[in-house]
Write a protein that holds these residues in place. Structure first.
Motif, PDB file in Angstrom:
ATOM      1  N   ARG A 189      57.983  76.993  27.366  1.00  0.00           N
ATOM      2  CA  ARG A 189      58.407  76.242  28.363  1.00  0.00           C
ATOM      3  C   ARG A 189      58.057  76.934  29.596  1.00  0.00           C
ATOM      4  NH1 ARG A 189      64.829  75.591  28.055  1.00  0.00           N
ATOM      5  NH2 ARG A 189      64.365  74.334  30.092  1.00  0.00           N
ATOM      6  N   LEU A 190      57.735  78.060  29.785  1.00  0.00           N
ATOM      7  CA  LEU A 190      57.172  78.666  30.823  1.00  0.00           C
ATOM      8  C   LEU A 190      55.796  78.355  31.159  1.00  0.00           C
ATOM      9  CD1 LEU A 190      57.297  80.505  33.478  1.00  0.00           C
ATOM     10  CD2 LEU A 190      57.210  82.678  31.979  1.00  0.00           C
ATOM     11  N   ARG A 191      55.118  78.102  30.104  1.00  0.00           N
ATOM     12  CA  ARG A 191      53.698  77.535  30.044  1.00  0.00           C
ATOM     13  C   ARG A 191      53.559  76.432  30.549  1.00  0.00           C
ATOM     14  NH1 ARG A 191      48.983  78.151  25.338  1.00  0.00           N
ATOM     15  NH2 ARG A 191      47.647  77.384  26.553  1.00  0.00           N
ATOM     16  N   GLU A 192      54.685  75.337  30.235  1.00  0.00           N
ATOM     17  CA  GLU A 192      54.671  74.226  30.830  1.00  0.00           C
ATOM     18  C   GLU A 192      54.820  74.053  32.395  1.00  0.00           C
ATOM     19  OE1 GLU A 192      57.609  72.019  28.471  1.00  0.00           O
ATOM     20  OE2 GLU A 192      56.300  72.139  26.807  1.00  0.00           O
ATOM     21  N   LEU A 193      55.737  74.921  32.797  1.00  0.00           N
ATOM     22  CA  LEU A 193      55.912  74.988  34.357  1.00  0.00           C
ATOM     23  C   LEU A 193      54.753  75.473  35.041  1.00  0.00           C
ATOM     24  CD1 LEU A 193      59.550  76.455  34.188  1.00  0.00           C
ATOM     25  CD2 LEU A 193      59.008  74.549  35.003  1.00  0.00           C
ATOM     26  N   LEU A 194      54.081  76.496  34.436  1.00  0.00           N
ATOM     27  CA  LEU A 194      52.797  77.056  35.211  1.00  0.00           C
ATOM     28  C   LEU A 194      51.854  75.889  35.227  1.00  0.00           C
ATOM     29  CD1 LEU A 194      52.933  80.629  33.607  1.00  0.00           C
ATOM     30  CD2 LEU A 194      53.515  79.953  36.021  1.00  0.00           C
ATOM     31  N   ASP A 195      51.477  75.409  34.186  1.00  0.00           N
ATOM     32  CA  ASP A 195      50.605  74.285  34.110  1.00  0.00           C
ATOM     33  C   ASP A 195      50.815  73.342  35.145  1.00  0.00           C
ATOM     34  OD1 ASP A 195      49.152  75.938  32.091  1.00  0.00           O
ATOM     35  OD2 ASP A 195      49.902  74.427  30.507  1.00  0.00           O
ATOM     36  N   ALA A 196      52.206  72.713  35.213  1.00  0.00           N
ATOM     37  CA  ALA A 196      52.562  71.755  36.218  1.00  0.00           C
ATOM     38  C   ALA A 196      52.437  72.340  37.747  1.00  0.00           C
ATOM     39  CB  ALA A 196      53.962  71.230  35.823  1.00  0.00           C
ATOM     40  N   ARG A 197      52.238  73.565  37.777  1.00  0.00           N
ATOM     41  CA  ARG A 197      52.432  73.928  39.199  1.00  0.00           C
ATOM     42  C   ARG A 197      51.146  74.967  39.317  1.00  0.00           C
ATOM     43  NH1 ARG A 197      57.757  74.340  40.765  1.00  0.00           N
ATOM     44  NH2 ARG A 197      57.325  75.252  42.436  1.00  0.00           N
ATOM     45  N   ILE A 198      50.193  74.723  38.826  1.00  0.00           N
ATOM     46  CA  ILE A 198      48.904  75.397  39.466  1.00  0.00           C
ATOM     47  C   ILE A 198      48.481  75.531  40.820  1.00  0.00           C
ATOM     48  CG2 ILE A 198      46.405  75.699  38.870  1.00  0.00           C
ATOM     49  CD1 ILE A 198      46.655  74.516  36.074  1.00  0.00           C
ATOM     50  N   ARG A 199      48.692  74.377  41.559  1.00  0.00           N
ATOM     51  CA  ARG A 199      48.096  74.419  42.912  1.00  0.00           C
ATOM     52  C   ARG A 199      49.353  74.878  43.610  1.00  0.00           C
ATOM     53  NH1 ARG A 199      48.733  71.836  47.357  1.00  0.00           N
ATOM     54  NH2 ARG A 199      50.151  70.147  46.532  1.00  0.00           N
ATOM     55  N   ARG A 238      43.617  78.887  37.453  1.00  0.00           N
ATOM     56  CA  ARG A 238      43.157  78.727  39.000  1.00  0.00           C
ATOM     57  C   ARG A 238      41.692  78.649  38.909  1.00  0.00           C
ATOM     58  NH1 ARG A 238      48.139  81.086  42.675  1.00  0.00           N
ATOM     59  NH2 ARG A 238      49.466  79.085  42.393  1.00  0.00           N
ATOM     60  N   ILE A 239      41.174  80.013  38.225  1.00  0.00           N
ATOM     61  CA  ILE A 239      39.884  80.113  38.181  1.00  0.00           C
ATOM     62  C   ILE A 239      39.136  79.269  37.377  1.00  0.00           C
ATOM     63  CG2 ILE A 239      37.955  81.678  37.424  1.00  0.00           C
ATOM     64  CD1 ILE A 239      39.424  83.006  40.122  1.00  0.00           C
ATOM     65  N   ASP A 240      39.844  78.812  36.262  1.00  0.00           N
ATOM     66  CA  ASP A 240      39.048  77.568  35.585  1.00  0.00           C
ATOM     67  C   ASP A 240      38.817  76.395  36.528  1.00  0.00           C
ATOM     68  OD1 ASP A 240      38.890  79.142  33.368  1.00  0.00           O
ATOM     69  OD2 ASP A 240      40.478  78.575  32.471  1.00  0.00           O
ATOM     70  N   ARG A 241      39.790  75.863  37.217  1.00  0.00           N
ATOM     71  CA  ARG A 241      40.034  75.066  37.955  1.00  0.00           C
ATOM     72  C   ARG A 241      39.053  74.709  39.177  1.00  0.00           C
ATOM     73  NH1 ARG A 241      45.433  71.831  39.197  1.00  0.00           N
ATOM     74  NH2 ARG A 241      45.377  71.437  36.991  1.00  0.00           N
ATOM     75  N   ALA A 242      38.709  76.122  39.648  1.00  0.00           N
ATOM     76  CA  ALA A 242      37.906  76.510  40.771  1.00  0.00           C
ATOM     77  C   ALA A 242      36.563  76.425  40.633  1.00  0.00           C
ATOM     78  CB  ALA A 242      38.355  77.790  41.314  1.00  0.00           C
ATOM     79  N   ARG A 243      36.147  76.753  39.235  1.00  0.00           N
ATOM     80  CA  ARG A 243      34.931  76.720  38.685  1.00  0.00           C
ATOM     81  C   ARG A 243      34.651  75.210  38.458  1.00  0.00           C
ATOM     82  NH1 ARG A 243      34.642  80.645  33.515  1.00  0.00           N
ATOM     83  NH2 ARG A 243      32.390  79.859  33.397  1.00  0.00           N
ATOM     84  N   ARG A 244      35.044  74.358  38.034  1.00  0.00           N
ATOM     85  CA  ARG A 244      34.794  73.086  37.815  1.00  0.00           C
ATOM     86  C   ARG A 244      34.553  72.289  39.239  1.00  0.00           C
ATOM     87  NH1 ARG A 244      38.931  73.165  33.931  1.00  0.00           N
ATOM     88  NH2 ARG A 244      40.584  72.197  35.278  1.00  0.00           N
ATOM     89  N   LEU A 245      35.417  72.764  40.024  1.00  0.00           N
ATOM     90  CA  LEU A 245      35.312  72.076  41.486  1.00  0.00           C
ATOM     91  C   LEU A 245      34.074  72.732  42.242  1.00  0.00           C
ATOM     92  CD1 LEU A 245      38.825  72.022  42.914  1.00  0.00           C
ATOM     93  CD2 LEU A 245      37.570  70.371  41.987  1.00  0.00           C
TER      94      LEU A 245
END
Length: 291
Positions: A189-199, A238-245
Motif C-alpha cells: 500500500r505504501l508503494r502504491e502511494l509513492l508511485d502515485a506521488r512521484i512528482r 524519480r531518477i528513472d523518470r528523469a532518464r526518460r525525459l
C-alpha cells in the motif's frame, strides 16, 4: 581585524575572537529545517567557550565530532570526550557547558520539540544524559547528513523517526515491534502511494495517517518487502523518470521540476550518485550516440 567576522562558503560563520589572554575560534552554522519536531540544527566548533547556566524549551540532542566538553545538568557535573557517545539534555532542566582543553570541541546538535520526546521523560534523561549507543550515534549522524539538504524531507523525517524510536527505548517508553504478517500488505500500500506521488512527493506523516501505521514500523515493513527504505525507492523512481525525459531531449532544469526534485542541483546530486555523471552529460552522450 580582531573581533570581526566573515562568511565562509556553506553558511558557516567564522568568528575569530583574539584577546591578549588566549586566542579563541568559533565556527558556527545554524538553521531551522523544514522537518516537524526539529526547531534548530546547530554545528559548532569552540576552542574556548563556556555556556552560562540556562534552560531550553526543547530537548538538546548532541554528538561530539572531536574534543571534549564538560557540563552540569541539574547541579551534577558530567564529562564527555568519547565521540561515540550521545548527549541528551531534557527541556526545562538547568545546564551549562564548557571546553576543557585548548583544542576545544566540535559538536552537532538537534533541538527536538516535546512532540518528539514528551517532557514527562525528563527524569530518566537527567539520571543518565550520556548514552553509549553506537547505533544511535550513527542514526543521528545520518539524520544530520539528510538535514544538510532541505530537499530530502522524506529521508530526514524517516531518519528522525528512527532516532526518536531509539531514544524512547533508552528512556524506557517504547518497545520495538518487528514486522509481522501485515508487513507485505502495508508495504504494497505504501508503494502504491509513492508511485502515485512521484512528482509531488509524500511526507511520512501523510503515509502513516493514510495507512494507520507507526512510522518506523511502516518503514521496516517496506524495507523488508522491497529491500530499500521508502525515501530511497522514491528517489530511484524519480531518477528513472528523469532518464526518460533527458533522452527525449528535455532540459535538465525542466526535468528536475517534472519529476519532483527541488531544483536542478537536487537532480544533479542524486542523478550523479546513481549514474556517475550529471544529467546534462548523460543527455549529451545520448545525443552524440544518435548522430
Amino acid at each position: 581585524m580582531p573581533g570581526s567576522s566573515r562568511r565562509r562558503p556553506g553558511g558557516v560563520l567564522y568568528i575569530p575572537d583574539v584577546t591578549t589572554e588566549r586566542p579563541r575560534t568559533h565556527e558556527l552554522r545554524a538553521w531551522r529545517p523544514a522537518v516537524p519536531g526539529i526547531t534548530e540544527v546547530l554545528h559548532a566548533h569552540f576552542t574556548d567557550h563556556a555556556y552560562p547556566r540556562h534552560t531550553h524549551e526543547t530537548w538538546d540532542l548532541m554528538i561530539l565530532d572531536d574534543g571534549a566538553v564538560d557540563f552540569a545538568l541539574d547541579r551534577r557535573r558530567h564529562g564527555a570526550s568519547d565521540t561515540g557517545r550521545v548527549l541528551l539534555l531534557p527541556p526545562g532542566v538547568p545546564h551549562d557547558g564548557r571546553t576543557v582543553s585548548a583544542a576545544g570541541f566540535r559538536k552537532r546538535v538537534l533541538y527536538l520539540t516535546t512532540d518528539v520526546l514528551p517532557d514527562r521523560l525528563a527524569g530518566p534523561a537527567v539520571d543518565g544524559p550520556i548514552l553509549g549507543d553506537a547505533p544511535l550515534r550513527r542514526r543521528i549522524h545520518r539524520l544530520h547528513t539528510a538535514l544538510t539538504y532541505e530537499d530530502d524531507a522524506l529521508e530526514a523525517q524517516s531518519r528522525l523517526a528512527f532516532v526518536r524510536e531509539r531514544l524512547l527505548v533508552h528512556l524506557d517508553a517504547h518497545r520495538v515491534r518487528p514486522p509481522g504478517q501485515e508487513a507485505d500488505r502495508l508495504a504494497a500500500r505504501l508503494r502504491e502511494l509513492l508511485d502515485a506521488r512521484i512528482r509531488t512527493g509524500l511526507t511520512l506523516d501523510e503515509a502513516t495517517s493514510v495507512l494507520h501505521a507507526h512510522p518506523t514500523h511502516l518503514i521496516r515493513c517496506f524495507t523488508q518487502a522491497y529491500g530499500l527504505p521508502p525515501h530511497t525507492y522514491l528517489t530511484g523512481r524519480r531518477i528513472d523518470r528523469a532518464r526518460r525525459l533527458l533522452l527525449a531531449g528535455e532540459r535538465p532544469a525542466d526535468v528536475a521540476a517534472a519529476v519532483g526534485f527541488y531544483d536542478q542541483a537536487h537532480l544533479n546530486r542524486h542523478f550523479t550518485r546513481h549514474l556517475g555523471v550529471p544529467p546534462a552529460r548523460y543527455a549529451r552522450a545520448a545525443r552524440d550516440r544518435g548522430r
